[in-house]
Design a protein around this motif. Structure first.
Motif, mmCIF file in Angstrom:
data_model
loop_
_atom_site.group_PDB
_atom_site.id
_atom_site.type_symbol
_atom_site.label_atom_id
_atom_site.label_comp_id
_atom_site.label_asym_id
_atom_site.label_seq_id
_atom_site.Cartn_x
_atom_site.Cartn_y
_atom_site.Cartn_z
ATOM 1 N N HIS A 114 -3.775 14.348 -19.458
ATOM 2 C CA HIS A 114 -3.350 14.516 -18.066
ATOM 3 C C HIS A 114 -2.907 15.954 -17.829
ATOM 4 O O HIS A 114 -3.385 16.625 -16.918
ATOM 5 C CB HIS A 114 -2.219 13.537 -17.735
ATOM 6 C CG HIS A 114 -1.921 13.443 -16.283
ATOM 7 N ND1 HIS A 114 -0.936 14.193 -15.688
ATOM 8 C CD2 HIS A 114 -2.499 12.723 -15.290
ATOM 9 C CE1 HIS A 114 -0.913 13.910 -14.380
ATOM 10 N NE2 HIS A 114 -1.851 13.028 -14.122
ATOM 11 N N CYS A 169 -6.224 16.301 -15.390
ATOM 12 C CA CYS A 169 -5.952 15.428 -14.242
ATOM 13 C C CYS A 169 -6.382 16.086 -12.940
ATOM 14 O O CYS A 169 -6.250 17.292 -12.760
ATOM 15 C CB CYS A 169 -4.461 15.065 -14.183
ATOM 16 S SG CYS A 169 -3.371 16.458 -13.894
ATOM 17 N N HIS A 222 -5.952 16.511 -9.072
ATOM 18 C CA HIS A 222 -4.993 16.342 -7.975
ATOM 19 C C HIS A 222 -5.374 17.248 -6.823
ATOM 20 O O HIS A 222 -6.035 18.265 -7.010
ATOM 21 C CB HIS A 222 -3.583 16.693 -8.437
ATOM 22 C CG HIS A 222 -3.044 15.733 -9.437
ATOM 23 N ND1 HIS A 222 -2.259 16.091 -10.476
ATOM 24 C CD2 HIS A 222 -3.201 14.393 -9.549
ATOM 25 C CE1 HIS A 222 -1.939 15.034 -11.199
ATOM 26 N NE2 HIS A 222 -2.509 13.981 -10.664
ATOM 27 N N HIS A 277 -8.471 9.296 -12.107
ATOM 28 C CA HIS A 277 -7.398 8.464 -12.646
ATOM 29 C C HIS A 277 -7.890 7.054 -12.972
ATOM 30 O O HIS A 277 -7.385 6.418 -13.891
ATOM 31 C CB HIS A 277 -6.184 8.441 -11.701
ATOM 32 C CG HIS A 277 -5.403 9.734 -11.714
ATOM 33 N ND1 HIS A 277 -5.784 10.831 -10.969
ATOM 34 C CD2 HIS A 277 -4.304 10.117 -12.414
ATOM 35 C CE1 HIS A 277 -4.929 11.829 -11.209
ATOM 36 N NE2 HIS A 277 -4.022 11.420 -12.077
ATOM 37 N N HIS A 333 1.736 7.944 -3.948
ATOM 38 C CA HIS A 333 1.572 8.513 -5.295
ATOM 39 C C HIS A 333 2.553 9.640 -5.633
ATOM 40 O O HIS A 333 3.353 9.534 -6.550
ATOM 41 C CB HIS A 333 0.124 8.980 -5.518
ATOM 42 C CG HIS A 333 -0.005 9.751 -6.785
ATOM 43 N ND1 HIS A 333 -0.031 11.130 -6.832
ATOM 44 C CD2 HIS A 333 -0.001 9.345 -8.081
ATOM 45 C CE1 HIS A 333 -0.070 11.526 -8.088
ATOM 46 N NE2 HIS A 333 -0.061 10.455 -8.861
ATOM 47 N N HIS A 377 6.215 9.739 -8.019
ATOM 48 C CA HIS A 377 6.447 10.692 -9.121
ATOM 49 C C HIS A 377 7.738 11.465 -8.889
ATOM 50 O O HIS A 377 8.566 11.614 -9.785
ATOM 51 C CB HIS A 377 5.289 11.693 -9.207
ATOM 52 C CG HIS A 377 4.131 11.210 -10.021
ATOM 53 N ND1 HIS A 377 4.155 11.196 -11.400
ATOM 54 C CD2 HIS A 377 2.917 10.736 -9.659
ATOM 55 C CE1 HIS A 377 2.991 10.734 -11.854
ATOM 56 N NE2 HIS A 377 2.222 10.443 -10.815
ATOM 57 N N PHE A 430 4.247 5.617 -16.030
ATOM 58 C CA PHE A 430 3.155 6.331 -15.367
ATOM 59 C C PHE A 430 1.936 5.426 -15.178
ATOM 60 O O PHE A 430 1.323 5.367 -14.126
ATOM 61 C CB PHE A 430 2.776 7.558 -16.216
ATOM 62 C CG PHE A 430 1.505 8.251 -15.787
ATOM 63 C CD1 PHE A 430 1.545 9.357 -14.947
ATOM 64 C CD2 PHE A 430 0.257 7.814 -16.238
ATOM 65 C CE1 PHE A 430 0.376 9.998 -14.558
ATOM 66 C CE2 PHE A 430 -0.910 8.452 -15.851
ATOM 67 C CZ PHE A 430 -0.853 9.550 -15.001
ATOM 68 N N HIS A 442 0.072 4.238 -11.782
ATOM 69 C CA HIS A 442 -1.329 4.545 -11.464
ATOM 70 C C HIS A 442 -2.188 3.313 -11.331
ATOM 71 O O HIS A 442 -3.168 3.286 -10.586
ATOM 72 C CB HIS A 442 -1.911 5.557 -12.458
ATOM 73 C CG HIS A 442 -1.719 6.931 -11.930
ATOM 74 N ND1 HIS A 442 -2.556 7.482 -10.996
ATOM 75 C CD2 HIS A 442 -0.712 7.800 -12.110
ATOM 76 C CE1 HIS A 442 -2.081 8.661 -10.637
ATOM 77 N NE2 HIS A 442 -0.964 8.883 -11.293
ATOM 78 N N PHE A 490 3.988 17.426 -5.938
ATOM 79 C CA PHE A 490 3.704 17.178 -7.358
ATOM 80 C C PHE A 490 2.712 18.240 -7.844
ATOM 81 O O PHE A 490 1.638 18.399 -7.256
ATOM 82 C CB PHE A 490 3.105 15.770 -7.465
ATOM 83 C CG PHE A 490 2.890 15.265 -8.865
ATOM 84 C CD1 PHE A 490 3.928 15.184 -9.771
ATOM 85 C CD2 PHE A 490 1.633 14.823 -9.254
ATOM 86 C CE1 PHE A 490 3.724 14.680 -11.051
ATOM 87 C CE2 PHE A 490 1.420 14.306 -10.530
ATOM 88 C CZ PHE A 490 2.470 14.241 -11.426
HETATM 89 CU CU1 C2O Z 1 -2.421 12.731 -12.243
HETATM 90 CU CU2 C2O Z 1 0.142 10.413 -10.858
HETATM 91 O O1 C2O Z 1 -0.827 11.840 -11.598
#
Ligand code: C2O
Length: 436
Positions: A45, A61, A63, A72, A174, A178, A197, A201, A370
């Motif tokens: 990630h 990851c 985003h 994800h 989301h 976090h 986590f 997800h 985030f």
């Molecule tokens: Cu890639 Cu909830 O994060």
């Protein structure tokens, strides 16, 4: 077909979390370079610094991108397969990942197993109160995002590790969840090391299915070749073999289903009823009708900003439909179909600063940043361009305009910090108002 279940509704005596804990403990015993280890899976990630030799598999990851949901989903599938293999090796039953449905008000604390200090699911590094049963607030879990379509739902078309612009579901719940839990969960470079986590997800992945199912007329996956087939992401299977996956591969034929993907709203007022035709307004077609002239700094105290709006809704409509007759008392929805507030080139060195945004005192959404530190890093992927955040403020704008609350030449926007990190400073390059 395996069923992914609601963690808060597991029957008494269910062993899903017990086996999850055992698998986590076994994974933590493996070497960090072993793809079946806890460290390795979390590093896929994000990790700081990212060792050059690991670039193919770590820090991947997606985003602020339309690849957020498919990437994800792939990550969960492979992780679940690996955990299930550990469970099986230890003599356990078939295992599937449970989800944390925090839409239910009674289910907004971390499930008890994650709060037991002796459990492998426990993490000391969580925000204050979480290991004592603290609950998510409504603002963090609101599901307005399920009313969005197209790129408003998915976010930017381009793949991105950190940056660009998140879609509505990515932003809330989301990002907001976090930010709320904080600690490792607040930072993409550590988030996946917290066992919660994966349940968070799993719920986001479920909400994608909920969205598709609640309104098949309007809610459709992207059809762009880039999204479907254009990018292959690297993972490992439960034998530690490398596997590459595309979005198309995880859209159908999956070997699991969710216990519940019913529409959380039913026919609740205020949400576009499923099936009701909605104007296909892509963000790409929107027009800037007002903006701040100088960068805005947000800190630890509430702040009001005036966004100059030289183009009124009537002027916008007159320019967009020159032949149309515009009644002097036209309602807002006749003049402007969609309204967005957009924070552009947002940068910060803080971890996940979060603000509730209000327009003329009415809340329009929560922006939890985030990954903002990574996106602001001049040596990072986008050269420190930061992130952009769009909020669809159509409903509130229409209401306030019709009540004549909105000043014709400026919009009053306020930012209320939500548990700001100490000394958090956020710079917003521009705040724009967009019409379509
Ligand atoms: Cu890639 Cu909830 O994060």
């Amino acid at each position: 077909m395996r069923v992914r279940k609601n963690v808060w509704r597991l029957p008494a005596g269910d062993q899903t979390l017990l086996w999850y804990g055992k698998a986590v403990a076994a994974m933590k015993e493996r070497a960090p370079t072993d793809p079946l280890s806890w460290h390795y899976q979390a590093a896929m990630h994000g990790i700081r610094p990212l060792p050059a030799a690991m670039k193919q598999f770590w820090g991947q990851c997606q985003h602020g991108s339309g690849f957020f949901l498919p990437w994800h989903r792939m990550y969960l599938l492979r992780f679940e397969q690996i955990v299930a293999a550990h469970v099986k090796a230890a003599g356990g039953p078939e295992w599937s990942l449970p989800y944390w449905d925090y839409s239910v008000p009674e289910h907004r604390a971390l499930p008890p197993a994650f709060r037991e200090p002796a459990s492998p699911l426990f993490v000391a590094q969580r925000g204050q109160g979480w290991n004592g049963g603290r609950q998510l607030v409504e603002e963090a879990v609101d599901l307005q995002s399920l009313g969005q379509v197209g790129d408003d739902f998915f976010g930017d078309e381009q793949p991105a590790h950190s940056g660009n612009e998140p879609g509505a579901l990515e932003l809330t719940p989301h990002n907001a969840v976090h930010a709320s839990i904080g600690g490792w969960m607040g930072d993409p470079d550590t988030a996946a090391a917290d066992p919660i986590f994966w349940l968070h997800h799993c719920n986001i992945d479920r909400l994608w299915d909920v969205w598709l199912k609640r309104d098949p007329e309007n809610n459709k996956n992207p059809t762009a070749a880039l999204w479907l087939d254009g990018v292959k992401f690297a993972f490992h299977d439960d034998k530690a073999q490398a596997v590459a996956m595309t979005s198309r591969q995880i859209l159908a034929g999956l070997d699991y289903s969710y216990e519940d993907i019913s529409d959380p709203f039913g026919n609740a007022a205020g949400f576009a009823a499923p099936g009701a035709p909605r104007p296909a307004m892509s963000k790409a077609a929107r027009e800037l009708v007002g903006s701040t002239a100088q960068p805005v700094t947000l800190g630890e105290t509430a702040q009001d900003v005036h966004v100059a709006t030289p183009i009124t809704p009537a002027q916008f409509r007159a320019a967009a439909s020159p032949a149309a007759f515009i009644a002097p008392d036209a309602k807002a929805h006749q003049l402007v179909h969609k309204v967005w507030l957009r924070l552009e080139h947002v940068t910060s060195t803080a971890v996940c600063p979060t603000y509730d945004v209000l327009v003329h005192g009415k809340r329009v959404g929560r922006i939890a940043m985030f990954g903002i530190a990574q996106a602001s890093d001049p040596d990072g992927e986008h050269g420190g361009a930061g992130q952009n955040f769009s909020l669809d403020i159509t409903r509130v704008y229409h209401e306030l305009f019709d009540q004549q609350v909105i000043d014709p030449d400026k919009l009053e926007v306020s930012f209320a910090p939500v548990e700001p990190a100490a000394n958090a400073t956020v710079t917003v390059g521009r705040i724009g108002l967009y019409f379509a």
